[in-house]
Design an enzyme around this catalytic site. Structure first.
Site, PDB file in Angstrom:
ATOM      1  N   LYS A 230      51.443  99.747 -13.477  1.00  0.00           N
ATOM      2  CA  LYS A 230      50.352 100.449 -12.775  1.00  0.00           C
ATOM      3  C   LYS A 230      49.011 100.139 -13.448  1.00  0.00           C
ATOM      4  O   LYS A 230      48.980  99.615 -14.572  1.00  0.00           O
ATOM      5  CB  LYS A 230      50.633 101.946 -12.792  1.00  0.00           C
ATOM      6  CG  LYS A 230      50.663 102.525 -14.191  1.00  0.00           C
ATOM      7  CD  LYS A 230      51.363 103.876 -14.240  1.00  0.00           C
ATOM      8  CE  LYS A 230      51.312 104.445 -15.646  1.00  0.00           C
ATOM      9  NZ  LYS A 230      52.256 105.543 -15.833  1.00  0.00           N
TER      10      LYS A 230
ATOM     11  N   ARG B 198      53.886 118.244 -13.931  1.00  0.00           N
ATOM     12  CA  ARG B 198      53.118 117.359 -13.043  1.00  0.00           C
ATOM     13  C   ARG B 198      53.988 117.108 -11.814  1.00  0.00           C
ATOM     14  O   ARG B 198      54.384 118.065 -11.163  1.00  0.00           O
ATOM     15  CB  ARG B 198      52.715 116.092 -13.822  1.00  0.00           C
ATOM     16  CG  ARG B 198      51.572 115.317 -13.226  1.00  0.00           C
ATOM     17  CD  ARG B 198      51.132 114.161 -14.120  1.00  0.00           C
ATOM     18  NE  ARG B 198      52.194 113.205 -14.402  1.00  0.00           N
ATOM     19  CZ  ARG B 198      52.041 112.091 -15.119  1.00  0.00           C
ATOM     20  NH1 ARG B 198      50.870 111.786 -15.631  1.00  0.00           N
ATOM     21  NH2 ARG B 198      53.050 111.269 -15.328  1.00  0.00           N
TER      22      ARG B 198
ATOM     23  N   TYR C 274      19.836 103.281 -30.136  1.00  0.00           N
ATOM     24  CA  TYR C 274      19.326 104.481 -29.460  1.00  0.00           C
ATOM     25  C   TYR C 274      19.638 105.752 -30.246  1.00  0.00           C
ATOM     26  O   TYR C 274      20.680 105.850 -30.883  1.00  0.00           O
ATOM     27  CB  TYR C 274      20.002 104.651 -28.092  1.00  0.00           C
ATOM     28  CG  TYR C 274      19.663 103.603 -27.076  1.00  0.00           C
ATOM     29  CD1 TYR C 274      18.352 103.382 -26.668  1.00  0.00           C
ATOM     30  CD2 TYR C 274      20.675 102.840 -26.495  1.00  0.00           C
ATOM     31  CE1 TYR C 274      18.062 102.424 -25.704  1.00  0.00           C
ATOM     32  CE2 TYR C 274      20.394 101.888 -25.534  1.00  0.00           C
ATOM     33  CZ  TYR C 274      19.077 101.680 -25.139  1.00  0.00           C
ATOM     34  OH  TYR C 274      18.799 100.744 -24.197  1.00  0.00           O
TER      35      TYR C 274
ATOM     36  N   MET D 168      25.053  99.592 -23.576  1.00  0.00           N
ATOM     37  CA  MET D 168      25.783  99.080 -22.410  1.00  0.00           C
ATOM     38  C   MET D 168      26.268  97.647 -22.601  1.00  0.00           C
ATOM     39  O   MET D 168      27.418  97.322 -22.311  1.00  0.00           O
ATOM     40  CB  MET D 168      24.913  99.174 -21.155  1.00  0.00           C
ATOM     41  CG  MET D 168      25.685  98.849 -19.892  1.00  0.00           C
ATOM     42  SD  MET D 168      24.672  98.837 -18.418  1.00  0.00           S
ATOM     43  CE  MET D 168      24.341 100.570 -18.169  1.00  0.00           C
TER      44      MET D 168
HETATM   45  C1  LIG Z   1      53.155 105.338 -16.792  1.00  0.00           C
HETATM   46  C2  LIG Z   1      54.511 105.871 -16.672  1.00  0.00           C
HETATM   47  C3  LIG Z   1      55.565 105.352 -17.445  1.00  0.00           C
HETATM   48  C4  LIG Z   1      55.362 104.339 -18.547  1.00  0.00           C
HETATM   49  O1  LIG Z   1      54.919 105.004 -19.695  1.00  0.00           O
HETATM   50  P1  LIG Z   1      54.653 104.244 -21.098  1.00  0.00           P
HETATM   51  O2  LIG Z   1      54.392 105.358 -22.022  1.00  0.00           O
HETATM   52  O3  LIG Z   1      53.455 103.389 -20.905  1.00  0.00           O
HETATM   53  O4  LIG Z   1      55.873 103.477 -21.400  1.00  0.00           O
HETATM   54  C5  LIG Z   1      56.833 105.837 -17.205  1.00  0.00           C
HETATM   55  N1  LIG Z   1      57.055 106.780 -16.263  1.00  0.00           N
HETATM   56  C6  LIG Z   1      56.057 107.319 -15.516  1.00  0.00           C
HETATM   57  C7  LIG Z   1      56.380 108.370 -14.504  1.00  0.00           C
HETATM   58  C8  LIG Z   1      54.763 106.896 -15.706  1.00  0.00           C
HETATM   59  O5  LIG Z   1      53.786 107.421 -14.966  1.00  0.00           O
END
Ligand SMILES: *Cc1c(COP(=O)(O)O)cnc(C)c1O
Length: 385
Positions: free
Chosen positions: A42, A141, A271, A319
């Site tokens: 992702k 979640r 800055y 930046m």
């Molecule tokens: C992102 C994610 C993972 C991977 O997690 P890592 O800590 O990067 O290995 C696994 N399961 C879910 C549901 C995730 O959202």
């Protein structure tokens, strides 16, 4: 890539795809052979670039991809992965649901409403759909709360067009709290055991992310893992199975020095006047700032490697530019020299996890924050060793 390719690079990331493949093999070798590998890619493969990462993993022996949403999944299909299973780790919005069918994707379901909605939609389309059910065992979640899971499994049992392909949960604190993780594991197994119409051996049962491997049990009922960070060679936690899996960083973040100059003692650098030079200093100006992904929180805290030595950031990160102190280097660097923000240089190293700690954040966020201005350069040699 884009029309900017003709210009010399000011700030770039180098990604070693052969090392990615070696990491994958190392993780798989640390797990029993029956465990299936869900490669989590992702957020543009954690900033490494979706296309190249996914393409490399396709040859490297993974079993499934995990992404956040249907748009990311569609990218994998476009890369040419028509045969690959793709699990959507996020919840699917109703407007997105048609794409589950068009791209042959596996959604994550957390509620009876989602089951009913997708079952009806599948019926209307005269199609079937593989799904994974998620159980919330303490993350709060996605997933159905573990004590309420029966109703969701019951809705699933009576669904006409949905096929249960997997069940999973997610850990909230696997990297440091083995006890709480064990409680999550027990809640998960209890919820699954109550479902008498399934055969877990025929499903994908998974819980472990990279940190979960800390407490992964070889005898467990799990038959898959979901790995993101660790395949990129990042091992943030000293006391864990992480340390036993020999992975290596695959990502480096580099820039160049644009100017070197002398400044008198007492000068207030950058800055906001947050840094007053205590001595006459030699400073170097780097061609990268928060517009490239150096967090502003590294102001007065970070270090960059020049000639393999750590040189401290002076004042605020801006930046497009960051100022560093090169007074202590025996040989003055020159404009045009390479500076290493993350990675190896001449025997020195700055790890992503170190960079993240200086910035008061986590490696995941650092990788996701390297901006589009930074071209990703790939090393694509074959994986050996
Ligand atoms: C992102 C994610 C993972 C991977 O997690 P890592 O800590 O990067 O290995 C696994 N399961 C879910 C549901 C995730 O959202």
């Amino acid at each position: 890539m884009n029309g900017l390719d003709q210009f010399p690079r000011r700030c770039w990331a180098e990604i070693d795809l052969a090392a990615l493949e070696r990491n994958l093999n190392a993780i798989k070798n640390a797990l029993p052979p029956r465990i299936r590998y869900i490669a989590v890619v992702k957020a543009d493969a954690y900033g490494h670039g979706m296309h190249q990462t996914v393409a490399r993993l396709m040859q490297a022996g993974i079993d499934m991809y995990g992404v956040a949403n249907v748009a990311e999944a569609a990218t994998i299909r476009e890369i040419g992965g028509s045969g690959w299973s793709i699990l959507i780790l996020g919840a699917t919005l109703r407007e997105e649901a048609q794409f589950l069918f068009e791209y042959d994707l596996i959604p994550t379901l957390s509620s009876v409403e989602e089951v009913r909605f997708l079952d009806d939609l599948a019926e209307k389309r005269d199609a079937n759909l593989r799904v994974h059910i998620k159980v919330d065992t303490g993350m709060g979640r996605l997933g159905i709360w573990h004590e309420d899971a029966d109703e969701l499994f019951e809705a699933m049992r009576t669904a006409k067009r949905l096929k249960l392909d997997g069940i999973y949960t997610h850990f909230s604190h696997a990297e440091t709290d083995v006890e709480f993780t064990e409680r999550q594991r027990r809640r998960f197994m209890t919820a699954i055991t109550r479902v008498n119409w399934i055969n877990p051996a025929e499903l994908l049962i998974h819980a472990d992310n990279s940190a979960g491997l800390t407490s992964f049990s070889r005898e467990s009922a799990y038959n898959a893992v979901r790995i993101g960070l660790l395949q990129f060679g990042i091992t943030p936690y000293a006391q864990s199975l992480f340390a036993k899996v020999p992975t290596n960083p695959i990502f480096s973040f580099k820039t160049r020095i644009s100017l070197v100059k002398r400044l008198p003692a007492g000068t207030e650098v950058s800055y906001g006047r947050t840094c007053r030079l205590k001595r006459e200093s030699r400073v170097a100006i780097l061609c990268a700032g928060y517009g490239d992904g150096i967090p502003r929180s590294l102001s007065n805290k970070g270090f960059a490697l020049i000639q393999g030595k750590r040189c401290p950031y002076l004042g605020r990160v801006t930046m497009d530019q960051t100022i560093i102190d090169v007074t202590d280097l025996e040989v003055s660097p020159q404009a045009g020299d390479e500076a290493c923000l993350i990675g190896f240089q001449d025997g020195g190293e700055i790890k992503v996890e170190q960079f993240a700690r200086w910035a008061g954040t986590i490696s995941w966020e650092i990788l996701c924050s390297i901006t589009k201005r930074v071209p990703r350069i790939y090393k694509t040699s074959i994986a050996t060793g």
